[in-house]
Design an enzyme around this catalytic site. Structure first.
Site, mmCIF file in Angstrom:
data_model
loop_
_atom_site.group_PDB
_atom_site.id
_atom_site.type_symbol
_atom_site.label_atom_id
_atom_site.label_comp_id
_atom_site.label_asym_id
_atom_site.label_seq_id
_atom_site.Cartn_x
_atom_site.Cartn_y
_atom_site.Cartn_z
ATOM 1 N N GLU A 115 0.842 -1.195 0.000
ATOM 2 C CA GLU A 115 0.000 0.000 0.000
ATOM 3 C C GLU A 115 0.876 1.244 0.000
ATOM 4 O OE1 GLU A 115 -3.289 -2.158 2.941
ATOM 5 O OE2 GLU A 115 -2.143 -0.443 3.657
ATOM 6 N N LYS A 117 2.022 4.654 1.312
ATOM 7 C CA LYS A 117 1.947 5.301 2.625
ATOM 8 C C LYS A 117 1.653 6.786 2.400
ATOM 9 C CE LYS A 117 4.457 5.641 7.007
ATOM 10 N NZ LYS A 117 4.552 7.107 7.123
ATOM 11 N N ASP A 119 1.078 10.638 3.052
ATOM 12 C CA ASP A 119 1.722 11.619 3.926
ATOM 13 C C ASP A 119 0.649 12.577 4.453
ATOM 14 O OD1 ASP A 119 3.780 12.765 5.261
ATOM 15 O OD2 ASP A 119 4.680 13.770 3.542
ATOM 16 N N TYR A 226 -7.173 2.339 5.486
ATOM 17 C CA TYR A 226 -6.168 1.309 5.252
ATOM 18 C C TYR A 226 -6.206 0.137 6.233
ATOM 19 C CZ TYR A 226 -3.663 3.867 8.941
ATOM 20 O OH TYR A 226 -3.325 4.490 10.113
ATOM 21 N N LYS A 315 10.610 3.453 3.565
ATOM 22 C CA LYS A 315 10.651 4.910 3.459
ATOM 23 C C LYS A 315 11.246 5.332 2.122
ATOM 24 C CE LYS A 315 10.915 7.686 6.666
ATOM 25 N NZ LYS A 315 11.311 8.677 7.706
ATOM 26 N N CYS A 409 15.372 49.351 -6.540
ATOM 27 C CA CYS A 409 15.281 48.186 -7.418
ATOM 28 C C CYS A 409 16.600 48.027 -8.175
ATOM 29 C CB CYS A 409 14.126 48.365 -8.402
ATOM 30 S SG CYS A 409 14.045 47.059 -9.663
ATOM 31 N N CYS A 412 16.023 48.779 -12.167
ATOM 32 C CA CYS A 412 15.679 50.089 -12.739
ATOM 33 C C CYS A 412 16.061 51.257 -11.836
ATOM 34 C CB CYS A 412 14.187 50.153 -13.059
ATOM 35 S SG CYS A 412 13.114 50.080 -11.602
ATOM 36 N N CYS A 427 8.148 47.379 -6.707
ATOM 37 C CA CYS A 427 8.995 48.306 -7.449
ATOM 38 C C CYS A 427 8.120 49.430 -7.987
ATOM 39 C CB CYS A 427 9.697 47.573 -8.585
ATOM 40 S SG CYS A 427 10.527 48.656 -9.769
ATOM 41 N N CYS A 433 10.638 49.266 -15.541
ATOM 42 C CA CYS A 433 11.499 48.265 -14.917
ATOM 43 C C CYS A 433 11.647 47.089 -15.875
ATOM 44 C CB CYS A 433 10.918 47.787 -13.595
ATOM 45 S SG CYS A 433 11.912 46.487 -12.813
#
Length: 671
Positions: A115, A117, A119, A226, A315, A409, A412, A427, A433
């Site tokens: 199966e 696993k 998370d 499960y 794992k 920035c 520019c 900006c 820019c």
């Protein structure tokens, strides 16, 4: 200080270090080491305790099944203890586990169940006479937290079971946040200038443990079941796989990726395949669970103090690694937003070499307290943009200065200002820019917007550098002779680009709105606005009330559009687009083609694979039906796609028929 070589002292050092990391991870929400390093510490402690059983203490981290129970929720004692699983991390370790199992059983198992696993967050669900009466977290394995009100909001968890139900049933599952939902949630957080969530697992756990169940419901969580924990008054089974089929018959979602195999070699094949396709699913996985399928052999194998001997978890490789944060630099995006990003010492994580990672905004940099020169934890899962999780403070050099957003920035030389309560930096150079206009034009031409093939980053850079374009309207008046003067450009490439631009003139209002890149207005919202108003000039003068009356258009979107549409520069841009021949108005919708849905009232919710929301609405209206925004007793049908929200719950409460996409298609096109 070097680790002690004395087993007693080293075990004490490891326990204290693991407790410290656990506190940072579970309580403070600030990981101090990568998961793989934490696993190494646990593995070392287990090895010491295995070699010296007299050193095992009741409060050792190796003896804990799960997290301590919070007092926010009422405690619940599980009908059957929820054990955790021992881990293996290689084929050799997997085969060694089977060898120990065979010695304990005196025979090899005839089959294994493999199966994925998931998370997420482990949950125990209790049903009495087929009705859900309790949902609880794992807790310490014996006692968990009562989260019944919250799990009842998860649509994939049945509130009442089907068929011949047992008197009492306790089942185990994993609640998870789908990857697409997590991405959408973080996009929303970033658009609002809020802190993004770290990963789907932690977000799922936090969602289940909300004090307000409506917040849980809004997260669109899901579950895979499960294991049967406890059953009274139900049938008997010979194998675990039979119990899984039974759970499916009762109405529980059981992962279709589960497989019964007959040898350890086939287990290895399953593991290799699952590893290759790790990111092909709608959910995150962190391993493969292997169980003896025969329930009699499970009982014979028994349990250790914390884990079943008849099961193990393989794992998968870690998706978090540590590396050096060399620098923090900034990028100016298509809206002018200034975003810091990490320049990293290259590190292989999540299947690729990572050299850059997002840092979201200056507030996030300070919240995580990451500084150039730090050793940091980097996370990358699948195709998700790599991100810096946080620093490893124990490795920080002394007197390392904090990072601050530059005042000007770098592209520019215009001032960078803070907006939205100092959360977002912007900006002030506008489209002067070069970084902003580059990102804006690339977005404008992208497949999800105007879909101008050939107008990618390289071409945009060339045209900007040569002064040939300065904004989206310039794209539609490109001169063929001028393009042919460019180095490396021949007649074929020029003609192909101009043909793509000519096709884009007729892309429609929805795509044009998407391409204009208005904050909070992505493709779905843009198509909805285009369907309702059809005309961009009309939208430029729409009122807040008119726009806010559309289903799915909230006040933040309204404010964003009204602000953009009232800007003189944007008004001028729309006028120039029209003058360049870009179609600013969609044709009138077709009149109904049939009356097969005449008099029927529909509500649409969730995401459909074969239709956008406006397309589904148009299909209904073309057949004489009507689409409204909210479910009521007058609603004839709810069309529910993936990630359907509270409208689905209300429809079920009112007894309104719910159509999935297949049923919807049948209603539209069936005989």
């Amino acid at each position: 200080m070097s680790p002690s070589t004395d087993p007693t002292q080293r075990a004490a050092e490891l326990r204290e270090e693991i407790r410290s990391h656990n506190y940072g991870y579970y309580v403070l929400g600030e990981p101090s080491i990568p998961d793989a390093d934490w696993d190494d510490l646990m593995r070392e402690l287990k090895e010491i305790e295995t070699a010296h059983p007299d050193l095992i203490t009741l409060d050792s981290p190796t003896q804990r099944v799960g997290a301590e129970v919070e007092t926010t929720f009422a405690p619940v004692t599980h009908l059957q203890r929820m054990f955790s699983l021992d881990n293996v991390e290689s084929e050799d370790e997997l085969r060694a586990w089977e060898s120990r199992l065979v010695r304990a059983l005196g025979e090899p198992p005839s089959a294994y169940m493999c199966e994925l696993k998931i998370d997420g967050l482990a949950v125990s669900l209790t049903y009495e006479d087929g009705v859900l009466v309790r949902g609880a977290t794992r807790g310490d394995g014996v006692t968990g937290e009562d989260v019944t009100a919250n799990v009842r909001t998860i649509r994939s968890i049945p509130l009442r079971l089907c068929g011949d139900v047992p008197d009492v049933l306790e089942v185990r599952g994993e609640i998870y946040l789908p990857v697409a939902e997590f991405a959408a949630l973080n996009r929303r957080q970033e658009e609002l200038g809020r802190k993004p969530y770290v990963n789907p697992r932690n977000t799922a756990a936090g969602s289940v443990r909300q004090k307000d169940p409506t917040k849980t419901a809004a997260r669109n969580l899901a579950v895979w079941l499960y294991q049967v924990g406890y059953v009274a008054g139900g049938p008997s089974f010979a194998t675990h796989s039979e119990t899984m089929r039974w759970l499916t018959d009762l109405g529980f979602p059981v992962n279709p990726e589960n497989r019964v195999v007959v040898s350890i070699d086939e287990v290895v094949d399953y593991v290799e395949n699952a590893t290759r396709h790790r990111h092909d699913h709608e959910y995150e996985t962190d391993g493969i669970v292997i169980k003896v399928d025969d329930l009699t052999l499970q009982e014979k194998a028994g349990f250790t103090a914390k884990s079943p001997r008849w099961a193990t978890a393989y794992k998968l490789p870690p998706e978090e690694k540590s590396t050096i944060l060399k620098a923090i630099e900034i990028n100016v995006g298509r809206t002018g937003a200034v975003t810091p990003y990490a320049v990293l010492e290259p590190v292989f994580v999540g299947g690729v070499t990572v050299e850059h990672a997002t840092l979201h905004n200056e507030g996030e940099v300070h919240r995580k307290d990451v500084r150039p020169g730090d050793t940091v934890i980097v996370r990358r899962a699948g195709d998700v943009i790599p991100e810096v999780v946080g620093p490893i403070l124990t490795k920080r050099p002394t007197d390392l200065p904090e990072w601050h957003m530059p005042e000007l920035c770098p592209f520019c030389n215009n001032p960078i200002v803070l907006t939205d309560g100092q959360a977002k930096a912007k900006c002030t150079g506008g489209f002067a820019c070069p970084s902003r206009i580059r990102e804006y034009l690339f977005h404008f031409a992208s497949r999800g917007a105007m879909d101008i093939e050939g107008l990618g980053y390289k071409t945009v850079d060339t045209l900007l550098r040569k002064g040939i374009i300065a904004d989206p309207a310039d794209v539609f008046v490109l001169d063929r002779a001028r393009l042919l003067e460019l180095d490396g450009w021949g007649e074929t490439s020029v003609d192909n680009l101009l043909a793509a631009i000519e096709r884009a003139k007729d892309a429609g209002v929805g795509r044009l709105l998407t391409g204009l890149g208005v904050p909070l207005i992505g493709g779905t919202v843009a198509r909805t606005m285009a369907h309702e108003f059809r005309s961009l000039p009309t939208l430029m003068s729409v009122t807040e009330d008119e726009l806010g009356a559309i289903d799915g258009i909230g006040p933040e979107i309204v404010a964003s559009w009204i602000g953009w549409a009232s800007d003189p520069d944007n008004i001028h841009l729309v006028e120039r687009l029209g003058e360049a021949g870009v179609r600013l108005e969609d044709p009138e919708p077709d009149t109904p083609t049939s009356d097969r849905l005449a008099g029927k009232v529909f509500v649409i919710t969730g995401t459909l694979e074969g239709f956008t929301r406006p397309e589904a609405k148009a299909a209904i209206e073309a057949r004489g039906g009507k689409v409204t925004g909210s479910v009521s007793s007058k609603t004839d049908y709810l069309v529910a796609g993936a990630s359907a929200g509270s409208k689905l719950t209300k429809a079920e409460q009112l007894g309104v028929p719910v159509l999935d996409e297949a049923a919807f298609n049948n209603l539209l096109f069936g005989e």
